[in-house]
Design an enzyme around this catalytic site. Structure first.
Site: not given
Ligand code: CP
Ligand code: NVA
Length: 309
Positions: A102, A129, A132, A224, A264, A292
């Site tokens: 990340r 991402h 996700q 988001d 998410c 996930r």
């Protein structure tokens, strides 16, 4: 060898294959049948940014697959003190079997992939991402949506999640409506890639500054945070600029009957989503979070298999 850096690197069939594999592994896990597909393998997990879901799901995932996860915060490893990514990659590549990272810069993931000699998985960058999105797609397919014909509305900031939705839609062929405030649009280079993909898949991509246009009749609504990691200094300005973009009951009422809502997480109630919409769709949202774990096990096993093909 294949890496998992952006969905743009994958064909529609590959994305669907990984989702099928994830669903299969999920089914096994649900009957407590943890198969050691990655027996004794080690996953290095580099984090330059905070995480709850990504850290826990990768660590639990690799454990359930018979391997071990190593949590490496950039605050603690030499990377954070200026050791080049290229050298970090070459060291890790000689000791571990796979790397998840990340990071801020997508180019650091490309560098890790180039120099480590092991599969590298994007656990979020400023640009994308993708893991996700795999969880989101798995969730929607479990909820009975058709991943090629559904209509999805993304309301909010043109960020790494929006970019990933654009890659998913343009590869799989579903309709994606993106509504952002003026000044927070998706960057042109991302749209260029998505539009090129859409020519092949037939995806309809609608880009607007009007949330009502985006949400009208949508099967799925998603959003988001307005303030992504690294943008904390812009918080006050963003909150003002995003007025009218909260997904609340009035906005959801414009979507299709029984429309699904995904987030998410982490979610900021009263900002990008109202408390009432969040709680009404909590089951979907937390299934998405659980997925996930399952989706990423699919990604890890798929990447491992590709090494030996
Ligand atoms: N959605 C997501 O990636 O959550 P974390 O930041 O907690 O990992
Ligand atoms: N856009 C958000 C996603 C968090 C999972 C961020 O980058 O902070």
């Amino acid at each position: 060898m294949r890496h998992f850096l952006t969905l743009n690197d994958f064909s529609k069939d590959e994305i669907l294959d990984i989702l099928n594999l994830a669903a299969e592994i999920k089914k096994e896990a649900k009957s407590k049948n943890y198969i050691s597909y990655l027996k004794d393998q080690t996953l290095a997990m580099i984090f330059e940014k905070s995480s709850t879901r990504t850290r826990v799901s990768f660590e639990v995932g690799i454990h359930q697959l018979g391997g071990k996860g190593l949590f490496l915060s950039s605050r603690d490893i030499q990377l954070g003190r200026g050791e080049p990514v290229k050298d970090t990659a070459r060291v890790l590549g000689r000791m571990v079997d796979m790397i998840m990272a990340r990071v801020y810069k997508q180019s650091d993931l490309v560098e890790l992939a180039k120099f480590s000699g092991v599969p590298v998985i994007n656990g979020l960058s400023d640009d994308f991402h993708p893991v996700q999105l795999m969880a989101d797609l798995l969730t929607l397919s479990e909820l009975g949506l058709n991943l090629q014909t559904m209509k999805v509305a993304y309301i909010g900031d043109g960020n790494n999640m929006t970019n990933s939705w654009l890659m998913a839609a343009s590869k799989l062929g579903f309709e994606l409506r993106v509504a952002t405030p003026k000044g927070y649009e998706v960057l042109q280079w991302v749209l260029d890639i998505a539009e090129k993909n859409a020519k092949i898949s037939g995806a309809n991509l609608i880009i607007t500054n009007d949330p009502k246009v985006a949400v009208s009749g949508a099967d799925v609504v998603t959003t988001d945070t307005w303030v992504s990691m690294g943008q904390e200094d812009e918080k006050e300005k963003r909150i003002k600029d995003f007025a009218g973009y909260c997904v609340d009951d009035a906005m959801m009422s414009l979507a299709a009957k029984d429309a699904k809502f995904l987030h998410c997480l982490p979610a900021y109630r009263g900002y990008e989503v109202s408390q009432s919409v969040f709680e009404a769709h909590a089951e979907e949202i937390f299934s998405e979070a659980e997925n996930r774990l399952h989706a990423q096990k699919g990604v890890m096993v798929w990447c491992d298999r590709k090494r030996y093909e």
